[in-house]
Write a protein that holds these residues in place. Structure first.
Motif, PDB file in Angstrom:
ATOM      1  N   GLN A 249      88.442 -13.250 131.738  1.00 44.43           N
ATOM      2  CA  GLN A 249      89.148 -12.458 132.698  1.00 44.43           C
ATOM      3  C   GLN A 249      88.507 -11.352 131.875  1.00 44.43           C
ATOM      4  O   GLN A 249      87.341 -11.055 130.624  1.00 44.43           O
ATOM      5  CB  GLN A 249      90.596 -11.800 131.830  1.00 44.43           C
ATOM      6  CG  GLN A 249      91.159 -11.404 130.058  1.00 44.43           C
ATOM      7  CD  GLN A 249      92.038 -11.286 130.595  1.00 44.43           C
ATOM      8  OE1 GLN A 249      92.979 -10.067 131.194  1.00 44.43           O
ATOM      9  NE2 GLN A 249      93.608 -11.939 130.377  1.00 44.43           N
ATOM     10  N   ASN A 250      88.429 -10.039 132.740  1.00 50.35           N
ATOM     11  CA  ASN A 250      87.716  -9.374 132.529  1.00 50.35           C
ATOM     12  C   ASN A 250      88.467  -7.648 132.887  1.00 50.35           C
ATOM     13  O   ASN A 250      89.220  -8.234 133.108  1.00 50.35           O
ATOM     14  CB  ASN A 250      86.464  -8.832 132.191  1.00 50.35           C
ATOM     15  CG  ASN A 250      86.362  -9.031 133.920  1.00 50.35           C
ATOM     16  OD1 ASN A 250      86.724  -9.283 134.550  1.00 50.35           O
ATOM     17  ND2 ASN A 250      84.819  -9.734 134.116  1.00 50.35           N
ATOM     18  N   THR A 251      87.700  -6.762 132.559  1.00 54.31           N
ATOM     19  CA  THR A 251      88.597  -5.472 133.539  1.00 54.31           C
ATOM     20  C   THR A 251      89.387  -5.784 135.088  1.00 54.31           C
ATOM     21  O   THR A 251      89.620  -4.987 135.323  1.00 54.31           O
ATOM     22  CB  THR A 251      87.978  -4.001 133.160  1.00 54.31           C
ATOM     23  OG1 THR A 251      86.705  -3.987 133.967  1.00 54.31           O
ATOM     24  CG2 THR A 251      87.941  -4.395 131.705  1.00 54.31           C
ATOM     25  N   LEU A 252      88.112  -6.516 135.783  1.00 47.07           N
ATOM     26  CA  LEU A 252      88.451  -6.836 137.163  1.00 47.07           C
ATOM     27  C   LEU A 252      89.506  -7.641 137.254  1.00 47.07           C
ATOM     28  O   LEU A 252      90.064  -7.162 138.089  1.00 47.07           O
ATOM     29  CB  LEU A 252      87.334  -7.298 137.606  1.00 47.07           C
ATOM     30  CG  LEU A 252      86.365  -6.193 137.453  1.00 47.07           C
ATOM     31  CD1 LEU A 252      84.913  -6.922 138.358  1.00 47.07           C
ATOM     32  CD2 LEU A 252      86.198  -4.657 138.302  1.00 47.07           C
ATOM     33  N   GLY A 253      89.547  -8.483 136.339  1.00 48.58           N
ATOM     34  CA  GLY A 253      90.950  -9.444 136.456  1.00 48.58           C
ATOM     35  C   GLY A 253      91.239 -10.445 135.907  1.00 48.58           C
ATOM     36  O   GLY A 253      89.973 -11.335 135.213  1.00 48.58           O
TER      37      GLY A 253
END
Length: 477
Positions: A249-253
């Motif tokens: 995951q990352n800050t986008l989902g």
């Protein structure tokens, strides 16, 4: 030296004295004082022998109340005398000079007299009003401070001591706090004792307290076990961890999730607890029902103080638990939670109540307590208008207001808050103060957040910790 949690037994009216005392010892009790004047001598001695064996198995002191003859007969660790009992000199003739003699006092003069006559420790009280005795002498916290300055022997604060009041008594100089109904009348004496016992961590050097996080990994570092370890470490405790899932995951989902097998989760958990141990536990993402049930069982068997963040619903609204995990969380883990920290969508899933007002949040919180949660913090960030959290401490309720910040960088706030609360509990703060400090830490972390990634960025753990430390030093100065 006598110090720590000092348990005074009740009159064993329900026949569960041994069970309750053993639970309290598992929770960290360091001294047990046995009151047994109204019990037949043969039964009294039989019980005293069993209690002494229990205490010594847990490396705790065993003190007999008022009866030096009984203390001598069973080779107890000492005797405790009231102002109307025999003199210290007479008691010393009965028990060995190597044994402890404690004396109840109500003033500086009585404390000085007891010390001069050979007492090994004194109890001072009642410090606060109490329902257990109607004819008490209320001495107050100022007298405790004066006694602490006047005598060199250990001081035990007694009378009306809740965990919050125990923190105040320890701050005033008490070496130990004596508890009766606060533990003996509790449905969960082990957890009640643990709550008091942690208060004695308050002056330990860093890292102060062992905090275990059981949660999933966030490879982007903003939430999950990475946020927990950052929080615990930056706030001054020692962090250990048990991974339940890996996420891409990352800050986008979240792109993908890989579940850790339950057996390996348990091997991690047992490895940590059998060696390092844990003052407090924080649980986050537990993936599925088998992990939830087995983690709950360990928390119950080891009487751990658990801050449970019920990670059930993602920011986008999708469920993070299957039906088995959902049912296990409510039936198995929720009753083992010392503090449950749901947000409003999670409250709705667990209770069927969709809170839109403060009153409905309180109603939902009481429902969660009826389901077994000892204390509940409902996070009101999803409400429109002011962000108000509701904290239910047993029967007490508090409204905690939050400042809203105009930022999308809020990734990991739930993980950060629950692990911060677990950390402050491990460091010796009573629950309400731990929650308030945890909330302050998260507010600072949001306020000082900076863009990192193209979506909902993480909060700023390090700047928040530095600011919180600065505020603490300013208050002490």
């Amino acid at each position: 030296m006598l110090s720590g949690l000092y348990l005074i037994t009740d009159n064993n009216l329900d026949g569960k004295l041994l069970t309750k005392v053993e639970a309290a010892l598992k929770g960290g009790t360091k001294t047990v004082q046995y009151r047994a004047k109204d019990i037949r001598p043969d039964k009294r001695r039989e019980m005293a022998e069993k209690l002494k064996a229990l205490c010594h198995r847990h490396k705790a002191l065993f003190i007999i109340n008022d009866l030096p003859e009984l203390a001598h007969e069973i080779d107890a660790d000492g005797v405790h005398l009231g102002q109307e009992d025999m003199s210290i000199a007479s008691a010393r003739q009965i028990i060995s000079h190597k044994k402890l003699i404690g004396v109840s006092t109500h003033s500086v003069d009585e404390a000085l007299k007891a010390e001069a006559h050979g007492a090994d420790y004194i109890a001072i009280g009642s410090i606060f009003p109490t329902d257990s005795k109607q004819d008490i002498t209320l001495v107050g916290i100022d007298t405790l401070k004066k006694v602490r300055k006047a005598v060199r022997i250990p001081v035990v604060a007694i009378g009306g001591i809740t965990p919050a009041r125990a923190f105040e008594a320890l701050s005033a100089g008490a070496d130990a706090v004596a508890i009766l109904s606060g533990i003996m009348a509790d449905a969960d004496p082990a957890r009640a004792a643990k709550e008091y016992s942690l208060l004695f961590n308050r002056n330990n050097p860093a890292p102060n307290g062992n905090v275990l996080t059981i949660a999933g990994s966030d490879c982007s570092g903003g939430a999950g076990i990475q946020a927990d370890i950052k929080t615990i470490t930056l706030l001054g405790s020692y962090a250990s961890s048990v991974l339940t899932a890996l996420t891409a995951q990352n800050t986008l989902g979240v792109n993908d999730t890989y579940m850790v097998h339950t057996d390996f989760v348990m091997k991690q958990l047992e490895a940590v607890l059998d060696d390092i141990g844990a003052d407090t536990v924080k649980t986050g993402m537990l993936s599925w029902g088998g992990i939830v049930s087995r983690v709950a069982k360990v928390i119950e068997e080891r009487s751990l103080l658990a801050v449970v963040d019920p990670v059930m619903v993602a920011k986008g609204g999708e469920s993070l638990l299957d039906k088995e995990a959902h049912d296990s969380l409510i039936s198995r883990l929720l009753p083992q939670s010392y503090l449950l920290t749901p947000n409003l969508p999670e409250v709705e899933v667990m209770t069927g109540i969709e809170p839109r007002t403060i009153g409905e949040m309180i109603e939902a919180g009481r429902t969660l307590q009826e389901l077994g949660a000892r204390n509940v913090l409902i996070k009101g960030g999803h409400l429109h208008g002011d962000a108000t959290d509701i904290l239910l401490l047993g029967e007490e309720e508090y409204q905690l207001n939050n400042q809203r910040f105009d930022t999308i960088n809020t990734h990991g706030t739930g993980c950060t808050l629950s692990s911060a609360i677990a950390t402050f509990l491990a460091q010796g703060y009573p629950l309400k103060q731990a929650v308030e400090r945890g909330k302050r830490f998260v507010s600072l972390a949001i306020e000082k957040s900076t863009p990192n990634g193209r979506g909902h960025g993480p909060v700023n753990h390090i700047q928040a910790a530095m600011q919180l430390l600065h505020e603490q030093v300013s208050v002490q100065d």
